[in-house]
Write an enzyme that holds these catalytic residues in place. Structure first.
Site, mmCIF file in Angstrom:
data_model
loop_
_atom_site.group_PDB
_atom_site.id
_atom_site.type_symbol
_atom_site.label_atom_id
_atom_site.label_comp_id
_atom_site.label_asym_id
_atom_site.label_seq_id
_atom_site.Cartn_x
_atom_site.Cartn_y
_atom_site.Cartn_z
ATOM 1 N N ASP A 125 0.915 -1.366 -0.031
ATOM 2 C CA ASP A 125 0.051 0.104 0.074
ATOM 3 C C ASP A 125 0.677 1.312 0.033
ATOM 4 O OD1 ASP A 125 -2.236 -1.541 0.165
ATOM 5 O OD2 ASP A 125 -2.198 -1.781 2.354
ATOM 6 N N ASN A 175 -5.381 -10.110 -3.803
ATOM 7 C CA ASN A 175 -4.881 -9.561 -2.472
ATOM 8 C C ASN A 175 -4.612 -8.290 -2.656
ATOM 9 O OD1 ASN A 175 -2.690 -10.594 -3.918
ATOM 10 N ND2 ASN A 175 -1.889 -11.439 -1.917
ATOM 11 N N GLY A 181 -4.596 -4.337 -3.757
ATOM 12 C CA GLY A 181 -5.524 -3.237 -3.933
ATOM 13 C C GLY A 181 -4.936 -1.976 -4.412
ATOM 14 N N HIS A 182 -4.773 -1.416 -5.604
ATOM 15 C CA HIS A 182 -4.194 -0.483 -5.985
ATOM 16 C C HIS A 182 -5.215 0.678 -6.480
ATOM 17 C CE1 HIS A 182 -0.626 -3.484 -7.434
ATOM 18 N NE2 HIS A 182 -1.121 -3.261 -6.119
ATOM 19 N N THR A 222 -5.944 -11.623 3.635
ATOM 20 C CA THR A 222 -7.022 -11.115 3.048
ATOM 21 C C THR A 222 -8.220 -12.080 2.830
ATOM 22 O OG1 THR A 222 -5.979 -11.443 0.808
ATOM 23 C CG2 THR A 222 -5.585 -9.409 1.774
ATOM 24 N N GLN A 256 1.968 -6.398 -3.394
ATOM 25 C CA GLN A 256 2.409 -6.294 -2.049
ATOM 26 C C GLN A 256 3.924 -5.674 -1.984
ATOM 27 O OE1 GLN A 256 1.276 -9.463 -3.644
ATOM 28 N NE2 GLN A 256 -0.784 -8.507 -2.810
HETATM 29 P P1 GDP Z 1 -0.706 0.352 -3.537
HETATM 30 O O1 GDP Z 1 -1.157 -0.899 -2.989
HETATM 31 O O2 GDP Z 1 0.813 0.330 -3.381
HETATM 32 O O3 GDP Z 1 -0.872 0.504 -5.167
HETATM 33 O O4 GDP Z 1 -1.388 1.398 -2.554
HETATM 34 P P2 GDP Z 1 -2.966 1.795 -2.272
HETATM 35 O O5 GDP Z 1 -3.366 2.340 -3.552
HETATM 36 O O6 GDP Z 1 -3.463 0.443 -1.652
HETATM 37 O O7 GDP Z 1 -2.687 2.683 -1.073
HETATM 38 C C1 GDP Z 1 -2.328 4.079 -1.404
HETATM 39 C C2 GDP Z 1 -3.248 5.022 -0.913
HETATM 40 O O8 GDP Z 1 -2.693 6.315 -0.976
HETATM 41 C C3 GDP Z 1 -4.271 5.252 -2.053
HETATM 42 O O9 GDP Z 1 -5.671 5.348 -1.492
HETATM 43 C C4 GDP Z 1 -3.808 6.233 -3.069
HETATM 44 O O10 GDP Z 1 -4.684 7.197 -3.535
HETATM 45 C C5 GDP Z 1 -3.068 7.055 -1.702
HETATM 46 N N1 GDP Z 1 -1.820 7.934 -2.250
HETATM 47 C C6 GDP Z 1 -0.933 7.652 -3.075
HETATM 48 N N2 GDP Z 1 0.007 8.438 -3.211
HETATM 49 C C7 GDP Z 1 -0.344 9.559 -2.287
HETATM 50 C C8 GDP Z 1 0.434 10.601 -1.808
HETATM 51 O O11 GDP Z 1 1.559 11.128 -2.424
HETATM 52 N N3 GDP Z 1 -0.296 11.405 -0.890
HETATM 53 C C9 GDP Z 1 -1.214 11.051 -0.439
HETATM 54 N N4 GDP Z 1 -2.070 11.810 0.569
HETATM 55 N N5 GDP Z 1 -1.962 10.005 -0.817
HETATM 56 C C10 GDP Z 1 -1.409 9.184 -1.731
HETATM 57 P P1 IMO Z 2 -0.804 -4.180 -2.320
HETATM 58 O O1 IMO Z 2 -0.377 -4.750 -3.631
HETATM 59 C C1 IMO Z 2 -0.894 -4.730 2.142
HETATM 60 C C2 IMO Z 2 -0.912 -8.924 3.517
HETATM 61 C C3 IMO Z 2 -2.227 -9.325 4.308
HETATM 62 C C4 IMO Z 2 -1.632 -10.287 5.288
HETATM 63 C C5 IMO Z 2 -0.665 -10.942 4.467
HETATM 64 C C6 IMO Z 2 -0.922 -12.205 3.982
HETATM 65 O O2 IMO Z 2 -2.090 -3.460 -2.195
HETATM 66 O O3 IMO Z 2 0.359 -3.617 -1.503
HETATM 67 P P2 IMO Z 2 -2.384 -12.812 1.886
HETATM 68 O O4 IMO Z 2 -4.038 -12.546 1.734
HETATM 69 O O5 IMO Z 2 -1.698 -12.281 0.797
HETATM 70 O O6 IMO Z 2 -2.101 -14.457 2.058
HETATM 71 O O7 IMO Z 2 -2.320 -12.068 3.221
HETATM 72 O O8 IMO Z 2 -0.141 -9.861 3.321
HETATM 73 N N1 IMO Z 2 -1.347 -8.356 2.403
HETATM 74 C C7 IMO Z 2 -1.116 -7.007 1.970
HETATM 75 N N2 IMO Z 2 -0.942 -5.781 2.763
HETATM 76 N N3 IMO Z 2 -1.006 -4.529 0.785
HETATM 77 C C8 IMO Z 2 -1.098 -5.515 -0.152
HETATM 78 O O9 IMO Z 2 -1.378 -5.511 -1.323
HETATM 79 C C9 IMO Z 2 -1.382 -6.842 0.400
HETATM 80 N N4 IMO Z 2 -1.337 -8.010 0.071
HETATM 81 C C10 IMO Z 2 -1.332 -9.012 1.207
HETATM 82 O O10 IMO Z 2 -2.875 -8.167 5.120
HETATM 83 O O11 IMO Z 2 -1.105 -9.440 6.371
HETATM 84 MG MG MG Z 3 -2.926 -1.523 -1.895
#
Ligand code: GDP
Ligand code: IMO
Ligand code: MG
Length: 429
Positions: free
Chosen positions: A13, A38, A40-41, A129, A223
């Protein structure tokens, strides 16, 4: 001109989706190579927010997306996601999405086993997840997985399901969960096959052709290094390798094609699920980071645990992940905090370590060693050049570069696509 591989440098994340979307404008194809739904982007483009789990983030830019063989695919989840983003106006057809014919599938018995095992673990649960990722990878390695290509050989499915059910129903019954019938699974596979098969092909061939033609490939990791099954905080990890080296095996291309490895790190740290987190904050500052950063899991909605930037952990991710440059995201979330802390290592008993120890007990016992750094009063939110940043924010970034032993080549200052500062173009190598 290099290819680029984006990977997470913490526990996920970090903002990989935003960065991949931003870089995708200059790529010809975006390739997912491990993980599953698992991931979420989240991508924010104007007034639209896209939440992608399996689809490569380049699709939002209309770029060709490839789901590599290293990904585990839940057909229902994929088709649901395609329907969802299509309703948002994106075009996902076999012309814009290709899926590796040798990718393993997630069937309904996988999330069932994932959840039953987590429930049985009780307090010792991993906090997965619940989407069946671990059980699906286990079946792949155990050579009993059903793969995308098997959908084209319907006469073989019955025997393959017998093998799977023998294993899974034994476990499910033992855990007090409902067993599955072959008919249910067969019917599901038969119903998804006509929609899934038109996307399926030997993607390695297409990638080889594109590489030969000098096309730019952007590999999108899911991840992060600390969730890598080998290099992460085992057993609190996911079930795939998340380091950049996986991009080659998980897409069917040689390691030389990986190119520039861009590690994504938040300007602080978060983690979803259980497991060690030395710099976690249980106080008002931790709460503030969570609120300001909207730190709730995209996939499960769980609140993310928040803490200070752990430079020892990111330094390790840089080394094992092969990270050549960092994209530092969410700097804006730290705006206005009078003092920040950077973790430089851990005290365990009488010793100070500069890396995350491998053992579970040692990880749990690690006490972070901090250096304090002055915060900044001005705003970095939405900054698009270094000149827009308060001097102290630049000092914070510079100190991170020193501690993690990698340059910051990209900065992100809001969820919005264009609120990004480019220091060095990763496609230039
Ligand atoms: P990913 O799994 O690595 O793609 O990250 P996620 O999308 O799960 O979580 C990142 C969150 O932070 C999302 O809600 C993005 O919209 C938000 N985000 C990304 N870059 C920035 C930033 O520079 N500032 C802020 N405030 N939010 C950001
Ligand atoms: P992105 O791509 C954050 C974590 C789960 C759990 C562990 C194992 O959005 O960064 P799983 O379901 O993969 O067997 O769970 O990994 N996990 C993540 N945490 N971002 C993710 O993906 C994750 N994908 C799995 O929360 O701790
Ligand atoms: Mg994510």
């Amino acid at each position: 001109m290099a290819n680029v591989c984006v990977i997470g440098a913490q526990w996920g994340d970090e903002g990989k989706g935003k960065v991949v979307d931003w870089l995708a404008s200059r790529a010809d194809v975006v390739v997912r190579f491990q993980g599953g739904h698992n991931a979420g982007h989240t991508l924010v483009v104007g007034d639209q927010t896209y939440k992608l789990s399996l689809l490569p983030s380049g699709l939002v830019r209309g770029k060709l997306g490839i789901i590599g063989n290293g990904v585990v695919i839940d057909p229902e989840a994929l088709l649901g996601e395609i329907d969802r983003v299509s309703a948002q106006g994106l075009t996902v057809t076999p012309a814009t999405l290709r899926i590796a014919e040798n990718a393993a599938l997630i069937l309904p018995l996988h999330p069932a086993l994932d959840r039953a095992r987590e429930a049985a673990r009780g307090e010792a649960r991993i906090g997965t997840t619940g989407r069946g990722i671990g059980p699906a990878y286990e079946d792949k390695v155990a050579r009993r997985a059903i793969r995308v290509c098997d959908l084209a050989e319907p006469e073989t499915l019955s025997a393959k399901l017998d093998e799977l059910l023998l294993h899974h129903n034994t476990l499910l019954r033992g855990l007090g969960a409902e067993p599955f019938t072959k008919d249910t699974l067969l019917a599901q596979l038969q119903s998804v096959a006509p929609r899934l098969l038109p996307f399926s092909e030997p993607v390695w061939e297409r990638l080889a052709d594109m590489r030969r033609a000098g096309r730019r490939i952007l590999f999108e990791g899911a991840q992060a290094v600390m969730l890598d099954v080998d290099h992460g905080t085992y057993p609190f990890v996911t079930s795939s390798n998340t380091v950049a080296a996986t991009a080659a095996a998980g897409a069917g291309i040689g390691p030389a094609a990986i190119g520039f490895v861009l590690g994504i790190a938040k300007a602080y740290t978060t983690r979803v699920g259980a497991g060690p987190f030395p710099t976690e904050l249980h106080d008002a500052t931790g709460h503030l980071l969570g609120e300001r950063g909207h730190e709730f899991g995209t996939v499960t909605g769980r609140p993310r645990r928040c803490g200070w930037f752990d430079a020892a952990l990111v330094r390790q991710a840089v080394k094992v992940g092969g990270i050549a440059g960092l994209a530092l995201t969410k700097l804006d979330v730290l705006d206005g905090l009078p003092e920040l802390k950077l973790c430089t290592g851990y005290r365990i008993g009488g010793t100070v370590l500069r890396h995350v120890p491998a053992g579970k007990a040692a990880q749990a016992a690690a006490v972070p060693q901090y250096e304090a750094i002055e915060g900044w009063m001005g705003s970095t939110r939405g900054a698009r050049s270094w000149a827009d940043l308060p001097a102290q924010a630049i000092k914070y970034v510079r100190r991170i570069e020193e501690l993690v032993e990698a340059p910051v080549t990209l900065l992100s200052t809001s969820p919005e696509r264009d609120d990004t500062i480019l220091v060095r173009d990763p496609f230039e190598g």
